[in-house]
Scaffold this motif. Structure first.
Motif, PDB file in Angstrom:
ATOM      1  N   LEU A 211       0.821  -1.204   0.000  1.00  0.00           N
ATOM      2  CA  LEU A 211       0.000   0.000   0.000  1.00  0.00           C
ATOM      3  C   LEU A 211       0.858   1.257   0.000  1.00  0.00           C
ATOM      4  O   LEU A 211       1.883   1.326   0.691  1.00  0.00           O
ATOM      5  CB  LEU A 211      -0.905   0.020   1.231  1.00  0.00           C
ATOM      6  CG  LEU A 211      -1.937  -1.111   1.362  1.00  0.00           C
ATOM      7  CD1 LEU A 211      -2.656  -0.986   2.692  1.00  0.00           C
ATOM      8  CD2 LEU A 211      -2.926  -1.074   0.200  1.00  0.00           C
ATOM      9  N   ALA A 212       0.393   2.272  -0.731  1.00  0.00           N
ATOM     10  CA  ALA A 212       1.067   3.562  -0.710  1.00  0.00           C
ATOM     11  C   ALA A 212       0.768   4.306   0.583  1.00  0.00           C
ATOM     12  O   ALA A 212       1.601   5.058   1.090  1.00  0.00           O
ATOM     13  CB  ALA A 212       0.628   4.402  -1.904  1.00  0.00           C
ATOM     14  N   ASP A 226      -4.378 -18.057   5.504  1.00  0.00           N
ATOM     15  CA  ASP A 226      -3.951 -17.068   6.485  1.00  0.00           C
ATOM     16  C   ASP A 226      -3.869 -15.679   5.869  1.00  0.00           C
ATOM     17  O   ASP A 226      -3.590 -15.522   4.680  1.00  0.00           O
ATOM     18  CB  ASP A 226      -2.582 -17.451   7.049  1.00  0.00           C
ATOM     19  CG  ASP A 226      -2.620 -18.762   7.816  1.00  0.00           C
ATOM     20  OD1 ASP A 226      -3.704 -19.108   8.325  1.00  0.00           O
ATOM     21  OD2 ASP A 226      -1.573 -19.430   7.883  1.00  0.00           O
ATOM     22  N   PHE A 227      -4.096 -14.666   6.701  1.00  0.00           N
ATOM     23  CA  PHE A 227      -3.800 -13.292   6.302  1.00  0.00           C
ATOM     24  C   PHE A 227      -2.798 -12.699   7.293  1.00  0.00           C
ATOM     25  O   PHE A 227      -2.771 -13.056   8.470  1.00  0.00           O
ATOM     26  CB  PHE A 227      -5.059 -12.429   6.202  1.00  0.00           C
ATOM     27  CG  PHE A 227      -5.880 -12.335   7.458  1.00  0.00           C
ATOM     28  CD1 PHE A 227      -5.484 -11.517   8.510  1.00  0.00           C
ATOM     29  CD2 PHE A 227      -7.055 -13.057   7.580  1.00  0.00           C
ATOM     30  CE1 PHE A 227      -6.237 -11.423   9.669  1.00  0.00           C
ATOM     31  CE2 PHE A 227      -7.825 -12.974   8.741  1.00  0.00           C
ATOM     32  CZ  PHE A 227      -7.405 -12.157   9.796  1.00  0.00           C
ATOM     33  N   ASP A 228      -1.975 -11.800   6.767  1.00  0.00           N
ATOM     34  CA  ASP A 228      -0.901 -11.189   7.552  1.00  0.00           C
ATOM     35  C   ASP A 228      -0.817  -9.726   7.132  1.00  0.00           C
ATOM     36  O   ASP A 228      -0.389  -9.415   6.021  1.00  0.00           O
ATOM     37  CB  ASP A 228       0.408 -11.927   7.280  1.00  0.00           C
ATOM     38  CG  ASP A 228       1.589 -11.365   8.064  1.00  0.00           C
ATOM     39  OD1 ASP A 228       1.467 -10.284   8.665  1.00  0.00           O
ATOM     40  OD2 ASP A 228       2.650 -12.010   8.055  1.00  0.00           O
ATOM     41  N   VAL A 229      -1.252  -8.833   8.017  1.00  0.00           N
ATOM     42  CA  VAL A 229      -1.284  -7.407   7.705  1.00  0.00           C
ATOM     43  C   VAL A 229      -0.381  -6.665   8.680  1.00  0.00           C
ATOM     44  O   VAL A 229      -0.596  -6.719   9.901  1.00  0.00           O
ATOM     45  CB  VAL A 229      -2.714  -6.837   7.801  1.00  0.00           C
ATOM     46  CG1 VAL A 229      -2.727  -5.357   7.406  1.00  0.00           C
ATOM     47  CG2 VAL A 229      -3.674  -7.636   6.930  1.00  0.00           C
ATOM     48  N   LYS A 230       0.623  -5.997   8.146  1.00  0.00           N
ATOM     49  CA  LYS A 230       1.509  -5.167   8.971  1.00  0.00           C
ATOM     50  C   LYS A 230       1.749  -3.854   8.229  1.00  0.00           C
ATOM     51  O   LYS A 230       2.574  -3.784   7.314  1.00  0.00           O
ATOM     52  CB  LYS A 230       2.828  -5.882   9.236  1.00  0.00           C
ATOM     53  CG  LYS A 230       2.723  -7.094  10.163  1.00  0.00           C
ATOM     54  CD  LYS A 230       4.089  -7.701  10.432  1.00  0.00           C
ATOM     55  CE  LYS A 230       3.977  -8.850  11.432  1.00  0.00           C
ATOM     56  NZ  LYS A 230       3.222  -9.992  10.876  1.00  0.00           N
ATOM     57  N   THR A 231       0.987  -2.827   8.615  1.00  0.00           N
ATOM     58  CA  THR A 231       1.151  -1.499   8.046  1.00  0.00           C
ATOM     59  C   THR A 231       1.389  -0.525   9.187  1.00  0.00           C
ATOM     60  O   THR A 231       1.491  -0.928  10.351  1.00  0.00           O
ATOM     61  CB  THR A 231      -0.085  -1.076   7.228  1.00  0.00           C
ATOM     62  OG1 THR A 231      -1.189  -0.843   8.115  1.00  0.00           O
ATOM     63  CG2 THR A 231      -0.471  -2.145   6.215  1.00  0.00           C
ATOM     64  N   ILE A 234      -2.156  -0.758  11.076  1.00  0.00           N
ATOM     65  CA  ILE A 234      -2.832  -2.044  11.268  1.00  0.00           C
ATOM     66  C   ILE A 234      -1.787  -3.133  11.427  1.00  0.00           C
ATOM     67  O   ILE A 234      -0.850  -3.232  10.637  1.00  0.00           O
ATOM     68  CB  ILE A 234      -3.744  -2.386  10.067  1.00  0.00           C
ATOM     69  CG1 ILE A 234      -4.763  -1.272   9.815  1.00  0.00           C
ATOM     70  CG2 ILE A 234      -4.451  -3.716  10.297  1.00  0.00           C
ATOM     71  CD1 ILE A 234      -5.577  -1.479   8.547  1.00  0.00           C
ATOM     72  N   ASN A 235      -1.975  -3.954  12.441  1.00  0.00           N
ATOM     73  CA  ASN A 235      -1.076  -5.082  12.671  1.00  0.00           C
ATOM     74  C   ASN A 235      -1.916  -6.261  13.135  1.00  0.00           C
ATOM     75  O   ASN A 235      -2.354  -6.331  14.284  1.00  0.00           O
ATOM     76  CB  ASN A 235      -0.025  -4.724  13.735  1.00  0.00           C
ATOM     77  CG  ASN A 235       1.090  -5.756  13.813  1.00  0.00           C
ATOM     78  OD1 ASN A 235       0.895  -6.919  13.485  1.00  0.00           O
ATOM     79  ND2 ASN A 235       2.258  -5.323  14.261  1.00  0.00           N
ATOM     80  N   THR A 236      -2.167  -7.201  12.229  1.00  0.00           N
ATOM     81  CA  THR A 236      -3.019  -8.327  12.580  1.00  0.00           C
ATOM     82  C   THR A 236      -2.688  -9.536  11.720  1.00  0.00           C
ATOM     83  O   THR A 236      -2.292  -9.401  10.565  1.00  0.00           O
ATOM     84  CB  THR A 236      -4.512  -7.962  12.402  1.00  0.00           C
ATOM     85  OG1 THR A 236      -5.327  -9.063  12.812  1.00  0.00           O
ATOM     86  CG2 THR A 236      -4.829  -7.622  10.958  1.00  0.00           C
ATOM     87  N   VAL A 237      -2.833 -10.721  12.298  1.00  0.00           N
ATOM     88  CA  VAL A 237      -2.689 -11.974  11.563  1.00  0.00           C
ATOM     89  C   VAL A 237      -3.861 -12.858  11.935  1.00  0.00           C
ATOM     90  O   VAL A 237      -4.478 -12.696  12.988  1.00  0.00           O
ATOM     91  CB  VAL A 237      -1.355 -12.688  11.878  1.00  0.00           C
ATOM     92  CG1 VAL A 237      -0.166 -11.863  11.435  1.00  0.00           C
ATOM     93  CG2 VAL A 237      -1.257 -13.012  13.374  1.00  0.00           C
ATOM     94  N   VAL A 263      -1.116 -11.258   2.100  1.00  0.00           N
ATOM     95  CA  VAL A 263      -0.123 -10.473   2.831  1.00  0.00           C
ATOM     96  C   VAL A 263      -0.276  -9.011   2.428  1.00  0.00           C
ATOM     97  O   VAL A 263      -0.361  -8.704   1.236  1.00  0.00           O
ATOM     98  CB  VAL A 263       1.317 -10.960   2.530  1.00  0.00           C
ATOM     99  CG1 VAL A 263       2.338 -10.046   3.198  1.00  0.00           C
ATOM    100  CG2 VAL A 263       1.496 -12.398   2.994  1.00  0.00           C
ATOM    101  N   VAL A 264      -0.303  -8.109   3.413  1.00  0.00           N
ATOM    102  CA  VAL A 264      -0.409  -6.671   3.145  1.00  0.00           C
ATOM    103  C   VAL A 264       0.707  -5.962   3.889  1.00  0.00           C
ATOM    104  O   VAL A 264       0.901  -6.166   5.099  1.00  0.00           O
ATOM    105  CB  VAL A 264      -1.776  -6.106   3.590  1.00  0.00           C
ATOM    106  CG1 VAL A 264      -1.852  -4.609   3.291  1.00  0.00           C
ATOM    107  CG2 VAL A 264      -2.919  -6.849   2.907  1.00  0.00           C
TER     108      VAL A 264
END
Length: 271
Positions: A211-212, A226-231, A234-237, A263-264
């Motif tokens: 993401l920009a 699975d999803f893995d979001v670390k921005t 937002i921080n969630t798996v 993955v984000v």
């Protein structure tokens, strides 16, 4: 209106195995008054390179090269078959279509394999092939790329990207809005400009998004994996479905994977 055809049919390059002949071909068409170009090929990869419109080194033309492939009982028959196919550029109301017209009796024996298509970067593109990889770079206009089986790579397309491939990987680097789908493959998106809406779906494979910005994000993920979001915000798996909203949530990002992980990350944070 059908534009005049300027083809350089070079002498046949003797690349014959039994009754197979390859005949190089190239051509150029005027793009005056053309806003959108559609390239239709039944069975060919497509590589499109755009130059900066208005630059002296960037004429208002579409140029291409490629190879006619023909199969006949003899070499002479195969050579004759290549001459029964015609490359045409039909134009109507600002819409141009580049395609091949073949004698219906021989259409299974002759095909054009495109090399490189070159045109200005302000022309919208629609690319359609049954089988073949699609590679687009340098354009600022809209890009719509469709292939039945093949990888799709797009760099640019500031005004938006639509991709459809039944089987193949997708790799898009753009500042524009995107609508991307692959039936089976890896999908990677890098937002190279500001925040834009994203709609991504994979039937089976993987999704990786950079993401920009996540400042005003409405993020929805639905994954059979699975999803893995670390921005930054937002921080969630986990697995299954989630929705996260930051700021006023004006940028919609929808990621759906029917059979794999999501993955984000922020732009540049993916390994």
């Amino acid at each position: 209106m059908r534009r005049s055809l300027f083809l350089g049919l070079m002498p046949c390059v003797a690349c014959v195995f039994g009754a197979k002949v390859e005949r190089p071909v190239s051509g150029s068409f005027d793009l005056s008054g053309v806003d959108t170009v559609r390239v239709e090929m039944a069975d060919s990869p497509m590589t499109v390179v755009a130059c900066s419109a208005g630059d002296a080194q960037c004429p208002r033309t579409l140029t291409f090269d490629g190879v006619f492939l023909a199969f006949g009982g003899t070499r002479r028959e195969a050579e004759n078959l290549t001459e029964r196919a015609e490359i045409v550029f039909d134009v109507a109301d600002g819409f141009g279509v580049l395609s091949v017209i073949e004698d219906l009796d021989f259409e299974e024996q002759v095909r054009l394999e495109l090399g490189e298509v070159r045109l200005p970067d302000d022309v919208d593109l629609e690319l359609d092939t049954d089988v073949g990889d699609i590679d687009v770079s340098g354009t600022r206009a809209n890009v719509r790329a469709f292939t039945g089986a093949g990888d799709v790579v797009v760099f640019g397309a500031d005004e938006g990207v639509v991709v459809r491939t039944d089987v193949g990987d997708v790799d898009v680097h753009t500042p524009g809005i995107v609508d991307l789908w692959t039936g089976d493959g890896r999908l990677h998106l890098a937002q190279t400009g500001g925040a834009r809406d994203v709609y991504v779906a994979v039937d089976r494979g993987s999704i990786a998004v950079e993401l920009a910005s996540d400042a005003n994000l409405d993020l929805f993920i639905d994954a059979r994996g699975d999803f893995d979001v670390k921005t930054d915000r937002i921080n969630t798996v986990g697995s299954g479905s989630i929705r996260r909203v930051t700021g006023n949530g004006t940028t919609r990002v929808v990621l759906e994977n029917g059979g794999g992980p999501v993955v984000v990350r922020m732009l540049g944070d993916l390994p």
